[in-house]
Design a protein around this motif. Structure first.
Motif, mmCIF file in Angstrom:
data_model
loop_
_atom_site.group_PDB
_atom_site.id
_atom_site.type_symbol
_atom_site.label_atom_id
_atom_site.label_comp_id
_atom_site.label_asym_id
_atom_site.label_seq_id
_atom_site.Cartn_x
_atom_site.Cartn_y
_atom_site.Cartn_z
ATOM 1 N N SER A 264 -22.641 3.878 25.578
ATOM 2 C CA SER A 264 -23.899 4.686 25.235
ATOM 3 C C SER A 264 -24.753 4.602 26.712
ATOM 4 O O SER A 264 -25.592 5.573 27.131
ATOM 5 N N LEU A 265 -24.536 3.885 27.830
ATOM 6 C CA LEU A 265 -25.486 3.684 28.902
ATOM 7 C C LEU A 265 -24.769 4.879 30.171
ATOM 8 O O LEU A 265 -25.435 5.060 31.077
ATOM 9 N N LEU A 266 -23.700 5.438 29.690
ATOM 10 C CA LEU A 266 -22.732 6.245 30.589
ATOM 11 C C LEU A 266 -22.994 8.001 30.374
ATOM 12 O O LEU A 266 -23.030 8.239 29.282
ATOM 13 N N PRO A 267 -23.696 8.370 31.430
ATOM 14 C CA PRO A 267 -24.193 9.833 31.148
ATOM 15 C C PRO A 267 -22.912 10.713 30.679
ATOM 16 O O PRO A 267 -23.141 11.746 30.189
ATOM 17 N N ASN A 268 -21.750 10.440 31.388
ATOM 18 C CA ASN A 268 -20.452 11.289 31.218
ATOM 19 C C ASN A 268 -19.614 10.878 29.722
ATOM 20 O O ASN A 268 -18.584 11.475 29.686
ATOM 21 N N ALA B 265 -16.592 -3.354 18.234
ATOM 22 C CA ALA B 265 -16.826 -1.989 18.659
ATOM 23 C C ALA B 265 -18.012 -1.487 18.797
ATOM 24 O O ALA B 265 -18.698 -0.929 19.734
ATOM 25 N N ARG B 266 -19.125 -2.305 18.127
ATOM 26 C CA ARG B 266 -20.318 -2.016 18.193
ATOM 27 C C ARG B 266 -20.992 -2.327 19.724
ATOM 28 O O ARG B 266 -21.704 -1.967 20.252
ATOM 29 N N LYS B 267 -20.357 -3.677 20.097
ATOM 30 C CA LYS B 267 -20.802 -4.274 21.445
ATOM 31 C C LYS B 267 -20.285 -3.187 22.381
ATOM 32 O O LYS B 267 -21.013 -2.795 23.470
ATOM 33 N N PHE B 268 -19.265 -2.692 22.380
ATOM 34 C CA PHE B 268 -18.664 -1.733 23.299
ATOM 35 C C PHE B 268 -19.513 -0.294 23.218
ATOM 36 O O PHE B 268 -19.570 -0.006 24.550
ATOM 37 N N VAL B 269 -19.597 0.080 22.209
ATOM 38 C CA VAL B 269 -20.510 1.463 22.080
ATOM 39 C C VAL B 269 -21.998 1.279 22.613
ATOM 40 O O VAL B 269 -22.415 2.164 23.453
ATOM 41 N N ALA B 270 -22.572 -0.025 22.696
ATOM 42 C CA ALA B 270 -23.682 -0.283 23.028
ATOM 43 C C ALA B 270 -23.733 -0.079 24.418
ATOM 44 O O ALA B 270 -24.888 0.511 25.217
ATOM 45 N N ASP B 271 -22.736 -0.463 25.342
ATOM 46 C CA ASP B 271 -22.529 -0.321 26.828
ATOM 47 C C ASP B 271 -21.979 1.154 26.970
ATOM 48 O O ASP B 271 -22.375 1.622 28.129
ATOM 49 N N LEU C 228 -25.164 4.318 15.384
ATOM 50 C CA LEU C 228 -25.052 4.177 16.844
ATOM 51 C C LEU C 228 -25.126 5.672 17.464
ATOM 52 O O LEU C 228 -25.046 5.796 18.679
ATOM 53 N N GLY C 229 -25.272 6.547 16.511
ATOM 54 C CA GLY C 229 -25.482 7.883 17.117
ATOM 55 C C GLY C 229 -24.218 8.842 17.534
ATOM 56 O O GLY C 229 -24.045 9.690 18.326
ATOM 57 N N GLN D 269 -26.711 -8.347 37.907
ATOM 58 C CA GLN D 269 -26.304 -8.289 36.526
ATOM 59 C C GLN D 269 -26.124 -6.855 36.156
ATOM 60 O O GLN D 269 -26.833 -5.907 36.730
ATOM 61 N N PRO D 270 -25.099 -6.443 35.575
ATOM 62 C CA PRO D 270 -24.640 -5.221 35.022
ATOM 63 C C PRO D 270 -25.764 -4.567 34.186
ATOM 64 O O PRO D 270 -26.567 -5.343 33.671
ATOM 65 N N GLN D 271 -25.745 -3.492 34.071
ATOM 66 C CA GLN D 271 -26.796 -2.784 32.755
ATOM 67 C C GLN D 271 -26.569 -3.242 31.497
ATOM 68 O O GLN D 271 -27.414 -3.540 30.756
ATOM 69 N N GLY D 272 -25.281 -3.407 31.153
ATOM 70 C CA GLY D 272 -24.932 -3.717 29.906
ATOM 71 C C GLY D 272 -24.290 -5.160 29.894
ATOM 72 O O GLY D 272 -24.277 -5.963 30.784
#
Length: 326
Positions: free
Chosen positions: A24-28, A16-22, A49-50, A272-275
């Motif tokens: 958080s890159l999405l503005p919507n 879940a922590r790994k998923f949330v790190a990515d 994680l905010g 490479q992707p952002q995350g």
């Protein structure tokens, strides 16, 4: 522009922590709520994680009318229960793989999605990655000829501990559901459903399989050799052998795709992707919600059912049993 969606996390573990790190890159994507069986764990996760809110029970979280979509990140054995809880409260669900423990459970989840008119998708981020999309495109090259053989591995070394998720049979333990699903996924995407399955597995005295090799055969004569293991390490490579060449790749985006066609070799580098890649599946979920879909056109529920059906056949041949689910 997509609307903004309030995401909730059900299960505050490592994935879940790994998923949330990515995410958080999405503005919507708004990091709205984290839910755990322990309020203390949920608060720590939310603070780190905010997230705006933390819940000490899953029931409280699904009763929050502001939650739009839930990422289910609990052990395999709880995916049915937790996905059903969310869908019964009209929350869209992105559920980690393996989707459930068996095909019967997947059928229940699909039925709940339809009866509640609520979005459901398995969290198989690989299908959205630029590297895998490119591999699928290359595999259709007529100059390569027919695909005859797939070899795919996924291994890492894990210490044996029957109390931990990887080895706890009540939580859906074993390498097959945890990482063997990846080689099976690749064979399914490239060759379809096998007509025959043969296996060899190392099964601990506790009933947990920690290494398994699978041989699949197909109606057109093609074959696949697939392996997963918690007992060893390798480069986790996939090789596709065609009549007139081959393709080799590993899933990490920084490594190129190797292709040989009619004796000519080439390296293909993918941006490479952002995350880590999880943001791709999350973005797709929100795109589906924008379109008011209840399943993905890229990763339909029928695909997830086919994948689980193959794993059920593998388990039957290997003698792998989950006493609380089979």
């Amino acid at each position: 522009m997509s609307k903004k969606y309030n995401w909730a996390i059900l299960g505050c573990g490592k994935i879940a922590r790994k998923f949330v790190a990515d995410l958080s890159l999405l503005p919507n994507a708004n990091l709205y709520a984290a839910a755990s069986r322990s309020l203390e764990n949920a608060k720590e996760f939310a603070q780190d994680l905010g997230f705006e809110k933390a819940y000490g029970s899953y029931q409280e979280m699904v009763e929050d009318p502001q939650v739009d979509v839930v990422y289910v990140a609990t052990p395999h054995s709880k995916h049915l229960e937790h996905s059903m809880l969310c869908m019964d409260h009209k929350k869209a669900v992105l559920c980690e793989k393996a989707f459930a423990m068996n095909t019967k459970e997947v059928d229940q989840m699909i039925a709940a999605s339809k009866s509640n008119n609520t979005f459901l998708m398995e969290a198989f981020w690989t299908i959205f990655s630029a590297k895998f999309i490119k591999v699928m495109e290359l595999a259709k090259d007529k100059e390569l000829g027919q695909l005859r053989f797939v070899k795919s591995d996924f291994m890492f070394k894990a210490d044996f501990d029957p109390d931990k998720r990887l080895y706890n049979i009540d939580l859906g333990a074993g390498s097959l559901l945890d990482i063997g699903i990846y080689p099976i996924f690749r064979s399914l995407m490239l060759l379809g459903k096998p007509i025959e399955i043969k296996t060899m597995a190392n099964i601990r005295p506790t009933g947990v399989e920690d290494s398994i090799s699978m041989l699949f055969s197909y109606e057109n004569g093609a074959m696949a050799v697939l392996t997963s293991s918690f007992e060893s390490t390798c480069n986790n490579q996939t090789e596709l052998c065609f009549e007139n060449g081959f393709i080799k790749f590993i899933r990490e985006p920084e490594f190129p795709i190797f292709i040989e066609k009619n004796g000519v070799q080439e390296e293909i580098h993918i941006e490479q992707p952002q995350g880590m890649g999880y943001e791709l599946e999350a973005a797709h979920v929100m795109d589906c919600l924008d379109k008011e879909l209840i399943e993905s056109p890229v990763l339909p529920l029928s695909y997830s059912r086919d994948l689980m059906e193959i794993m059920d056949r593998v388990r039957k041949d290997a003698g792998i049993v989950f006493p609380k689910h089979d």
